[in-house]
Design a protein around this motif. Structure first.
Motif, PDB file in Angstrom:
ATOM      1  N   MET A  94      27.138  20.527  -7.158  1.00  9.61           N
ATOM      2  CA  MET A  94      28.185  19.580  -6.777  1.00  9.61           C
ATOM      3  C   MET A  94      29.518  20.066  -7.341  1.00  9.61           C
ATOM      4  N   ILE A  95      30.521  20.137  -6.482  1.00 11.16           N
ATOM      5  CA  ILE A  95      31.823  20.644  -6.892  1.00 11.16           C
ATOM      6  C   ILE A  95      32.922  19.687  -6.445  1.00 11.16           C
ATOM      7  N   SER A  96      33.791  19.323  -7.368  1.00 11.05           N
ATOM      8  CA  SER A  96      34.987  18.556  -7.024  1.00 11.05           C
ATOM      9  C   SER A  96      36.091  19.539  -6.651  1.00 11.05           C
ATOM     10  N   LYS A  97      36.578  19.460  -5.416  1.00  9.93           N
ATOM     11  CA  LYS A  97      37.589  20.415  -4.955  1.00  9.93           C
ATOM     12  C   LYS A  97      39.001  19.974  -5.317  1.00  9.93           C
ATOM     13  N   LYS A  98      39.297  18.711  -5.013  1.00  8.82           N
ATOM     14  CA  LYS A  98      40.633  18.217  -5.346  1.00  8.82           C
ATOM     15  C   LYS A  98      40.626  16.702  -5.445  1.00  8.82           C
ATOM     16  N   ILE A  99      41.516  16.187  -6.279  1.00  5.64           N
ATOM     17  CA  ILE A  99      41.674  14.749  -6.475  1.00  5.64           C
ATOM     18  C   ILE A  99      43.151  14.407  -6.316  1.00  5.64           C
ATOM     19  N   TYR A 100      43.406  13.418  -5.496  1.00 14.98           N
ATOM     20  CA  TYR A 100      44.771  12.949  -5.285  1.00 14.98           C
ATOM     21  C   TYR A 100      44.958  11.615  -6.017  1.00 14.98           C
ATOM     22  N   TYR A 101      46.017  11.551  -6.817  1.00 14.55           N
ATOM     23  CA  TYR A 101      46.350  10.339  -7.569  1.00 14.55           C
ATOM     24  C   TYR A 101      47.705   9.805  -7.108  1.00 14.55           C
ATOM     25  N   GLU A 102      47.765   8.523  -6.876  1.00 10.40           N
ATOM     26  CA  GLU A 102      49.052   7.895  -6.537  1.00 10.40           C
ATOM     27  C   GLU A 102      49.140   6.535  -7.232  1.00 10.40           C
ATOM     28  N   GLY A 103      50.110   6.409  -8.137  1.00 11.87           N
ATOM     29  CA  GLY A 103      50.281   5.148  -8.861  1.00 11.87           C
ATOM     30  C   GLY A 103      49.138   4.832  -9.800  1.00 11.87           C
ATOM     31  N   PHE A 104      48.484   5.878 -10.329  1.00 12.58           N
ATOM     32  CA  PHE A 104      47.354   5.694 -11.229  1.00 12.58           C
ATOM     33  C   PHE A 104      47.830   5.891 -12.659  1.00 12.58           C
ATOM     34  N   ARG A 105      47.942   4.796 -13.381  1.00  7.34           N
ATOM     35  CA  ARG A 105      48.493   4.804 -14.744  1.00  7.34           C
ATOM     36  C   ARG A 105      49.852   5.496 -14.737  1.00  7.34           C
ATOM     37  N   ASN A 106      50.020   6.616 -15.470  1.00  6.78           N
ATOM     38  CA  ASN A 106      51.347   7.253 -15.507  1.00  6.78           C
ATOM     39  C   ASN A 106      51.517   8.334 -14.449  1.00  6.78           C
ATOM     40  N   ILE A 107      50.523   8.459 -13.535  1.00  9.99           N
ATOM     41  CA  ILE A 107      50.588   9.495 -12.501  1.00  9.99           C
ATOM     42  C   ILE A 107      51.220   8.901 -11.241  1.00  9.99           C
ATOM     43  N   LYS A 108      52.375   9.392 -10.862  1.00  9.36           N
ATOM     44  CA  LYS A 108      53.055   8.854  -9.679  1.00  9.36           C
ATOM     45  C   LYS A 108      52.422   9.381  -8.387  1.00  9.36           C
ATOM     46  N   LYS A 109      52.526  10.683  -8.158  1.00  5.62           N
ATOM     47  CA  LYS A 109      51.883  11.315  -7.009  1.00  5.62           C
ATOM     48  C   LYS A 109      51.522  12.736  -7.400  1.00  5.62           C
ATOM     49  N   GLN A 110      50.217  13.012  -7.497  1.00  4.57           N
ATOM     50  CA  GLN A 110      49.769  14.334  -7.912  1.00  4.57           C
ATOM     51  C   GLN A 110      48.447  14.677  -7.252  1.00  4.57           C
ATOM     52  N   THR A 111      48.292  15.959  -6.909  1.00  4.60           N
ATOM     53  CA  THR A 111      47.007  16.477  -6.446  1.00  4.60           C
ATOM     54  C   THR A 111      46.509  17.471  -7.468  1.00  4.60           C
ATOM     55  N   LEU A 112      45.316  17.234  -7.999  1.00  2.13           N
ATOM     56  CA  LEU A 112      44.728  18.109  -9.001  1.00  2.13           C
ATOM     57  C   LEU A 112      43.702  19.006  -8.324  1.00  2.13           C
ATOM     58  N   MET A 113      43.954  20.306  -8.333  1.00  4.86           N
ATOM     59  CA  MET A 113      43.056  21.285  -7.742  1.00  4.86           C
ATOM     60  C   MET A 113      42.179  21.872  -8.844  1.00  4.86           C
ATOM     61  N   LEU A 114      40.878  21.909  -8.629  1.00  2.68           N
ATOM     62  CA  LEU A 114      39.945  22.373  -9.643  1.00  2.68           C
ATOM     63  C   LEU A 114      39.180  23.605  -9.183  1.00  2.68           C
ATOM     64  N   ASP A 115      38.934  24.520 -10.129  1.00  2.00           N
ATOM     65  CA  ASP A 115      38.091  25.675  -9.856  1.00  2.00           C
ATOM     66  C   ASP A 115      36.620  25.286 -10.009  1.00  2.00           C
ATOM     67  N   ASP A 116      35.741  26.160  -9.530  1.00  2.00           N
ATOM     68  CA  ASP A 116      34.315  25.872  -9.598  1.00  2.00           C
ATOM     69  C   ASP A 116      33.756  25.961 -11.015  1.00  2.00           C
ATOM     70  N   GLY A 117      34.450  26.692 -11.908  1.00  2.00           N
ATOM     71  CA  GLY A 117      33.968  26.894 -13.268  1.00  2.00           C
ATOM     72  C   GLY A 117      34.623  25.967 -14.270  1.00  2.00           C
ATOM     73  N   VAL A 118      35.168  26.550 -15.344  1.00  2.00           N
ATOM     74  CA  VAL A 118      35.779  25.774 -16.423  1.00  2.00           C
ATOM     75  C   VAL A 118      37.245  25.510 -16.125  1.00  2.00           C
ATOM     76  N   ASN A 119      37.640  24.245 -16.201  1.00  2.00           N
ATOM     77  CA  ASN A 119      39.028  23.826 -16.026  1.00  2.00           C
ATOM     78  C   ASN A 119      39.489  23.153 -17.314  1.00  2.00           C
ATOM     79  N   ILE A 120      40.590  23.633 -17.901  1.00  2.00           N
ATOM     80  CA  ILE A 120      41.094  23.072 -19.154  1.00  2.00           C
ATOM     81  C   ILE A 120      42.444  22.421 -18.913  1.00  2.00           C
ATOM     82  N   LEU A 121      42.507  21.103 -19.110  1.00  2.00           N
ATOM     83  CA  LEU A 121      43.747  20.348 -19.023  1.00  2.00           C
ATOM     84  C   LEU A 121      44.301  20.212 -20.436  1.00  2.00           C
TER      85      LEU A 121
END
Length: 369
Positions: free
Chosen positions: A1-28
């Motif tokens: 199972m792989i998460s490809k991308k997540i779109y956030y709009e008006g979520f807490r302090n996130i106004k409008k953002q798309t988070l793109m993730l790789d299949d391996g390790v992602n460090i925020l």
């Protein structure tokens, strides 16, 4: 199972953002209060249908807009799917699957995630509710029927407790109704107990390996502690009868105390370290290893049950592990999707950083570097 991308709009302090993730390790990474945990919370929401930080949707909604939109695109067994939530301050959320309206109950389990956050580091020392919550969270993703049964049980329990309180003044008036509730609770309790017991048996087959690899030859094992004296009962009818006996055994005492004294809502998972209660004997380092082993074991069972690994979410905890444990975790999670948050990436080994997707987080924005 792989998460490809997540779109956030008006979520807490996130106004409008798309988070793109790789299949391996992602460090925020980034300073505190910039939106790292918010990103993980949004991913977790799709797996569990609820936040791991709040019970109310309105707490996640931006003050500026009064509503939140979340969209997830993920792959599961070669299929690409989309899920979306709209959260509001004053009304119930709206859910969609592949752009079509859907019930929340229809979405739980389609996307799966294992979370390891600072709260889980104390799972050994906390009370029974924490360990029940861990088991329930894992099972609800795997078995929609279990989730439904748990919801029914909790509703019946709430209603039965209300009747018990009324019975303080009229002990005979509600006796037959309480018997009816006891019968219905017994049916749900027997099923929930059976599923939990089997899950713990499976978990034991995995956590021994993980803990042994992170410790000095010590052993850890889980034991399910419940109200049934004979834990070898496997017949469904016998289990229901046993639970009915429990629910009707202490009526006078329940009326005095105003609550239901027996049932799966009072169960515990005893964690034994070399045969001793880990709550009493485990050091802080051992507690961390046990919690980590539980979470890795949860991921293995998810893979066994569904055919694919879930996404692993580590919220500000992986960098706190010593180098040996960190190396072990990264090696074990090779080939799986991992999302890690950290204030300082210098705590990670060079081999981790070289192969990771690094995402800088500043004030609700996410930029790959």
């Amino acid at each position: 199972m792989i998460s490809k991308k997540i779109y956030y709009e008006g979520f807490r302090n996130i106004k409008k953002q798309t988070l793109m993730l790789d299949d391996g390790v992602n460090i925020l990474y980034g300073e505190n209060a910039q939106g790292k945990t918010n990103a993980l919370e949004g991913i977790y929401l799709f797996a569990h249908g609820k936040s791991f930080r709040t019970q109310n949707d309105r707490d996640m909604v931006s003050f500026e807009t009064g509503k939140t939109k979340l969209e997830l695109e993920f792959e599961d067994l070669g299929r690409t799917r989309e899920m979306s939530f709209e959260l509001f301050k004053t009304k119930r959320r709206e859910c969609k699957l592949n752009k079509a309206p859907a019930k929340l109950s229809e979405l739980i389990g389609l996307f799966r995630a294992v979370l390891f956050c600072p709260d889980h580091l104390s799972i050994v020392k906390e009370g029974p509710a924490t360990r029940r919550g861990f088991i329930n969270g894992a099972l609800c993703q795997l078995k929609p029927v279990y989730l439904k049964s748990l919801q029914i049980y909790n509703k019946l329990l709430e209603q039965r407790n209300a009747l018990i309180k009324l019975s303080a003044d009229f002990p005979d008036r509600y006796s037959s109704v309480l018997d009816l509730y006891s019968e219905q609770l017994a049916q749900q309790a027997a099923y929930i107990y059976s599923v939990r017991k089997k899950y713990i048996e499976k978990l034991n087959s995995h956590i021994g390996y993980f803990f042994d690899a992170m410790s000095n030859g010590e052993s850890v094992r889980l034991r399910y502690k419940n109200s049934i004296k004979n834990e070898d009962i496997i017949d469904e009818k016998a289990l229901i009868e046993k639970y009915y006996e429990l629910f009707t055994s202490d009526r006078a005492k329940e009326i005095t105390l105003g609550t239901t004294l027996h049932g799966i809502h009072r169960d515990d998972i005893i964690i034994e370290l070399d045969g001793k209660d880990a709550r009493l004997y485990a050091s802080q380092g051992q507690q961390r290893s046990i919690a980590l082993a539980l979470k890795l074991g949860e991921g293995e069972i998810s893979k066994d049950e569904t055919g694919e690994y879930p996404i692993f979410l580590f919220d500000d905890v992986l960098s706190e592990l010593d180098k040996n444990r960190q190396k072990f975790v990264i090696n074990e999670l090779s080939g799986r999707q991992v999302v890690v948050t950290s204030c300082d990436i210098s705590g990670f080994g060079e081999n981790v950083l070289e192969n990771a997707n690094l995402i800088c987080v500043r004030n609700g924005t996410y930029e790959s570097v």
